[in-house]
Scaffold this active site. Structure first.
Site, short mmCIF file in Angstrom:
data_model
loop_
_atom_site.label_atom_id
_atom_site.label_comp_id
_atom_site.label_asym_id
_atom_site.label_seq_id
_atom_site.Cartn_x
_atom_site.Cartn_y
_atom_site.Cartn_z
N PHE A 50 0.84 -1.20 0.00
CA PHE A 50 0.00 0.00 0.00
C PHE A 50 0.87 1.25 0.00
O PHE A 50 2.05 1.22 0.34
CB PHE A 50 -0.97 0.01 1.19
CG PHE A 50 -0.31 0.19 2.53
CD1 PHE A 50 -0.18 1.47 3.09
CD2 PHE A 50 0.18 -0.89 3.25
CE1 PHE A 50 0.42 1.65 4.32
CE2 PHE A 50 0.78 -0.72 4.48
CZ PHE A 50 0.90 0.55 5.02
N CYS A 51 0.25 2.35 -0.41
CA CYS A 51 0.92 3.65 -0.45
C CYS A 51 -0.17 4.72 -0.39
O CYS A 51 -1.32 4.41 -0.08
CB CYS A 51 1.78 3.78 -1.71
SG CYS A 51 0.87 3.50 -3.25
N THR A 52 0.14 5.95 -0.71
CA THR A 52 -0.83 7.03 -0.56
C THR A 52 -2.02 6.86 -1.49
O THR A 52 -3.17 6.86 -1.05
CB THR A 52 -0.15 8.39 -0.82
OG1 THR A 52 0.99 8.51 0.02
CG2 THR A 52 -1.13 9.53 -0.57
N CYS A 107 2.58 1.42 -4.72
CA CYS A 107 2.30 0.03 -4.35
C CYS A 107 1.95 -0.82 -5.57
O CYS A 107 2.09 -2.05 -5.53
CB CYS A 107 1.22 -0.06 -3.29
SG CYS A 107 -0.26 0.90 -3.55
N ILE A 138 -4.12 4.40 0.42
CA ILE A 138 -4.67 4.83 1.70
C ILE A 138 -5.84 5.79 1.52
O ILE A 138 -6.85 5.71 2.22
CB ILE A 138 -3.57 5.51 2.55
CG1 ILE A 138 -2.43 4.53 2.84
CG2 ILE A 138 -4.13 6.05 3.87
CD1 ILE A 138 -1.16 5.20 3.34
#
Length: 257
Positions: A184-186, A191, A213
């Site tokens: 996951f990432c922003t 990701c 996210i």
């Protein structure tokens, strides 16, 4: 309390753009005409953009972008603020829209499997995926971003830039072999590349969190995540309800760190 009137969007798409330089001029003209502020990154591998302005102007820009068949399915993530969190409008052509320095990773030619926010939340609540396999979340962001908030018990390799992710993966790969890994990432861009690399390196039970996210915040109540989500504009950190108060810009607040 009045409702914030500035619409902020973030979006990316991996799609071949051999005409990135020509698109730069077209999109720059459209954004300036609509009085938008933010950043648009273009590369031969795709587009990545963060824009803010009035709702009509922002959504009008997206509607115009969708008239290009390559962008017909773009689905920006939305949040609101009381003021525009960008100081200028920048449109740049770069080698990669998110730099990994790993040329064999080409998401436009095939994505890694993804998991939607509701499914990830359910997996985290039950402690395993639908096949009974242990689920771990892998934070692919830079260390200073992770420090503002992350998923409970997320794996964090303390990288300072995304180009450090490939060697970090090789150093820790053995510990992930028998688990279901959700990167996951922003907003999804890092990701996605990370998940493809993990599969290329031989990990089979790998997913990316669809929309990152920000989409998790948008579609769930934020359970299993603690803290906020760092964003690369003057808002700095968004809470799980996507609210924030504008904060002064710092050297960290530049896109593509």
């Amino acid at each position: 309390m009045t409702h914030p009137t500035v619409l902020n969007i973030s979006c990316y798409k991996f799609v071949p753009l051999p005409d990135a330089a020509a698109l730069r001029d077209l999109l720059s003209a459209r954004a300036v005409a609509a009085d938008l502020k933010g950043t648009i990154l273009l590369a031969e591998e795709g587009i990545n953009f963060f824009l803010a302005g009035s709702a009509d102007a922002v959504r009008g820009f997206v509607d115009a972008l969708r008239t290009d068949a390559r962008f017909a399915d773009v689905a920006p993530k939305e949040s609101w603020s009381a003021s525009v969190p960008f100081r200028k409008m920048l449109v740049k052509v770069k080698r990669e829209i998110i730099r990994m320095d790993h040329p064999t990773i080409a998401p436009a030619h095939g994505r890694a499997p993804s998991v939607d926010p509701a499914t990830l939340q359910r997996w985290l609540a039950q402690g395993h995926d639908d096949d009974g396999r242990e689920v771990v979340t892998l934070d692919t962001r830079n260390a200073f971003e992770v420090d503002h908030g992350t998923f409970d018990n997320a794996i964090d390799w303390r990288i300072d830039k995304f180009t450090e992710f490939p060697p970090a993966l090789r150093a820790h790969k053995a510990a992930l072999q028998d688990k279901t890994v959700v990167s996951f990432c922003t907003g999804g861009i890092r990701c996605e590349k990370a998940a493809i690399l993990m599969r290329e390196e031989g990990l089979t039970n790998v997913y990316q969190l669809e929309g990152g996210i920000l989409k998790y915040f948008e579609l769930t109540d934020g359970a299993h995540y603690h803290g906020g989500c760092f964003v690369f504009d003057e808002r700095r950190v968004l809470a799980a309800d996507l609210s924030t108060e504008p904060q002064p810009a710092t050297e960290e607040n530049t896109i593509n760190k």
